[in-house]
Design a protein around this motif. Structure first.
Motif, mmCIF file in Angstrom:
data_model
loop_
_atom_site.group_PDB
_atom_site.id
_atom_site.type_symbol
_atom_site.label_atom_id
_atom_site.label_comp_id
_atom_site.label_asym_id
_atom_site.label_seq_id
_atom_site.Cartn_x
_atom_site.Cartn_y
_atom_site.Cartn_z
ATOM 1 N N ASN B 122 0.851 -1.191 0.000
ATOM 2 C CA ASN B 122 0.000 0.000 0.000
ATOM 3 C C ASN B 122 0.892 1.248 0.000
ATOM 4 O OD1 ASN B 122 0.818 0.528 2.660
ATOM 5 N ND2 ASN B 122 -0.918 -0.566 3.537
ATOM 6 N N ALA B 123 0.277 2.400 -0.066
ATOM 7 C CA ALA B 123 1.041 3.642 -0.225
ATOM 8 C C ALA B 123 2.042 3.829 0.907
ATOM 9 C CB ALA B 123 0.078 4.829 -0.285
ATOM 10 N N SER B 124 1.597 3.583 2.124
ATOM 11 C CA SER B 124 2.469 3.793 3.278
ATOM 12 C C SER B 124 3.693 2.876 3.228
ATOM 13 C CB SER B 124 1.653 3.545 4.553
ATOM 14 O OG SER B 124 2.480 3.301 5.638
ATOM 15 N N GLU B 125 3.480 1.631 2.848
ATOM 16 C CA GLU B 125 4.593 0.680 2.783
ATOM 17 C C GLU B 125 5.579 1.053 1.674
ATOM 18 O OE1 GLU B 125 1.558 -2.862 4.284
ATOM 19 O OE2 GLU B 125 2.057 -2.671 2.155
ATOM 20 N N ILE B 126 5.066 1.454 0.539
ATOM 21 C CA ILE B 126 5.948 1.803 -0.585
ATOM 22 C C ILE B 126 6.745 3.070 -0.261
ATOM 23 C CG2 ILE B 126 5.983 2.491 -3.017
ATOM 24 C CD1 ILE B 126 5.396 -0.534 -2.468
ATOM 25 N N ILE B 127 6.086 4.014 0.377
ATOM 26 C CA ILE B 127 6.789 5.236 0.768
ATOM 27 C C ILE B 127 7.910 4.912 1.763
ATOM 28 C CG2 ILE B 127 6.514 7.405 2.074
ATOM 29 C CD1 ILE B 127 3.721 7.631 0.650
ATOM 30 N N SER B 128 7.603 4.037 2.726
ATOM 31 C CA SER B 128 8.641 3.652 3.692
ATOM 32 C C SER B 128 9.827 2.985 3.000
ATOM 33 C CB SER B 128 8.064 2.682 4.727
ATOM 34 O OG SER B 128 7.135 3.347 5.540
ATOM 35 N N LEU B 129 9.523 2.064 2.085
ATOM 36 C CA LEU B 129 10.604 1.333 1.409
ATOM 37 C C LEU B 129 11.464 2.248 0.544
ATOM 38 C CD1 LEU B 129 9.400 -2.119 0.089
ATOM 39 C CD2 LEU B 129 11.018 -1.616 1.911
ATOM 40 N N SER B 130 10.842 3.307 0.033
ATOM 41 C CA SER B 130 11.590 4.197 -0.861
ATOM 42 C C SER B 130 12.450 5.177 -0.077
ATOM 43 C CB SER B 130 10.619 4.969 -1.749
ATOM 44 O OG SER B 130 9.968 5.974 -0.992
#
Lengths: 271, 271, 271
Positions: B122-130
């Motif tokens: 989800n958006a939150s996970e992808i933002i964290s990974l980036s």
């Protein structure tokens, strides 16, 4: 109790989607998560010892189930309970099969010192936890009911937890008051995890309680709502596969009117 | 994209039954296996550190989900990923709840070096990974969408993976192109494991891709097929218990015509 | 065999609710428990090494499945098997994916010395256990059937276990006799855990057998009952999500008349 007061917890859960941290057994993880989602809560199964202490304070409540306890899980549960307590979050204990099995029984007794907000079990489990030695399998006779109620009262007074003894009739006490609920269906015992998921639902309801004073009412509300949903689902389907589906559907849709029309409760005098 | 090109992956999966090696969380093992079977793939949940390295090369793809990560599983995942890479088999990363929890976040960042073919979150996970720090819970505003898309593009360029940000709208990018898919149903968030199983479905589709060049299209196809099936299942049933049943039925039976008639997609310009 | 003799085991299971101790894989715990409940047995998933030896003697039978075997589980299984044997309780071995994977294959071979009452697997697994090296994926040709039957007979004679080779046709032998059952539906392979749960059902049926002499008939009864239920469920639903629900419903309700009217069996001459 007023049906509307009980149903107000359902509304609060649906409106606020409390995050329920679950450390439960391997058999019921999926069904428990689906039951929590159906009632409007947000399940979170963070299980590693490396993570539970970080997560428990973020959740609204913690649900602990000993059904497939092993040593690593006992350590994770201990860390989660301590973190929940440190953050002032309520936690619920489901002492599955405590009594005949030494490892989990010893662990459950240790957990009592960590002040669960609610303990939910069957008569045999509650009697074992209260220090009694009974082989009661249910609450199907006056003597068995009396033994279970005595045990529940003792356990509630000793631990300051709300204690729920579930079975054909469900009894919920805080040591001073007892309410008996007579909804549900035998089909609820033909689907694995209905009882375990009920404990997680209790955690969701206690998680939206305003204070410790509301824990008893929240517990009654969770059990009343779930058993009424089960009773209505049994009208939809008489066989366990389709009953399980109908139960989730009812949990997601039961309204205040149908709840009130179906609820059967009575006060019980404590000895 | 041409609907027929996307659907051709469905046909390939059904015709070749790719073996999908899953290392996933304890809550969704059963549902994930049933979703894979429904789309025509062959699930294989070989989880022990003693066996994963032997098994990963035999499978067509590997699906890794961090939902209930603990230390032993992290070792098994590492061994499985290395073996898949060694055998040239694609693997998919589902970074469940990465961001707020340190243990899994650190592990997920380490896994990025092992070159996943696809990352779905989800958006939150992808933002964290980036590398970002966002508390975005969804893609429900223009600013949040832009933040998620920026993060997905950065992550795709840094890792050379296809990155899928799923939510009300799903975005799939390889860092150069983005496609937006607008199918699905809110009911898909009311059944546990729909998202996790979607990652395994992506693995199945990537597992039948002819080459790395097809990974982006395969990922779009997997998400498009699953969300169209979910949207149609929601027409069959408005409640989560029966929706879950209908979703599996739709995944097993959705044909090219209904897929094309329901699919809603658009290209998105990258910044 | 007389249909009524087979069905008498169903009645015994329903009347006595045998307690089936399951050590099974992570994917099928829930479905296995629901299948056992549907047929009238009582599932018990006590999995910790600390508890299995205390629990196995209390149960009526033990069901062991190697689907997600790891080192800790192998130790728990070993302790459970020894305790079941010590208490004279029958146990069933489901050697999932034995053959291609060294760790579980070695362990399965060791377990043969611990005298399972029944071994249930597909052709490839049974051939591997019997010491053969075959890549047979089913019993779909005369040569493959002969190879599987030879392997089953050898395995039965070597271990004194009843051996069941399940597939499109199911063969059950004690080394001297073979019966072939031709019920079921391809949908049973589209729902994860149907085969694994069948092994647990065999344990339930063997658990109500009066003596070792009845193990062969009990195994035939369990497989006949389950495959007839599956065949009738496939008439209720042609898609896997709703088929799984219908299967549980049929297992809970199939009566002697419908069982007899649907059962297809024949004796097979051993070479």
């Amino acid at each position: 109790m007023q049906s509307a007061d009980l149903y107000s917890f359902v509304t609060r859960v649906r409106d606020t989607a409390p995050l329920v941290h679950c450390l439960t057994n391997l058999v019921v993880t999926n069904f428990t998560a689906n039951v929590l989602l159906a009632v409007g809560a947000a399940p979170a199964m963070v299980v590693a010892r490396e993570e539970v202490a970080e997560f428990a304070p973020v959740a609204n409540a913690l649900s602990v189930n000993l059904g497939t306890l092993d040593l690593p899980q006992s350590r994770a549960i201990r860390a989660a309970v301590d973190a929940a307590n440190g953050a002032g979050k309520p936690w619920v204990l489901d002492p599955v099969a405590v009594g005949p099995l030494a490892f989990r029984t010893q662990f459950a007794l240790e957990l009592l010192d960590a002040k669960p907000a609610v303990i939910r079990g069957n008569a045999s489990e509650i009697i074992s936890l209260s220090g009694g030695t009974s082989s009661a399998r249910g609450v199907d006779s006056t003597a068995a009911t009396d033994a279970a109620l005595d045990a529940a009262q003792i356990l509630a007074l000793n631990t300051q937890a709300v204690v729920a003894v579930t079975g054909e009739t469900d009894y919920i006490t805080d040591g001073r008051r007892v309410i008996a609920l007579s909804n549900g269906s035998p089909l609820m015992t033909r689907v694995t995890g209905v009882g375990c998921a009920l404990s997680a639902t209790v955690a969701a309801f206690v998680g939206v309680a305003g204070s410790r004073d509301e824990h008893w009412t929240a517990t009654v509300a969770a059990i009343a709502y779930s058993t009424v949903a089960g009773e209505l689902a049994a009208r939809d389907s008489a066989l366990p596969g389709s009953f399980a589906v109908a139960y989730l559907d009812r949990l997601a849709s039961l309204d205040a009117q149908a709840f009130e029309a179906t609820l059967v409760q009575r006060d019980v005098a404590l000895s």
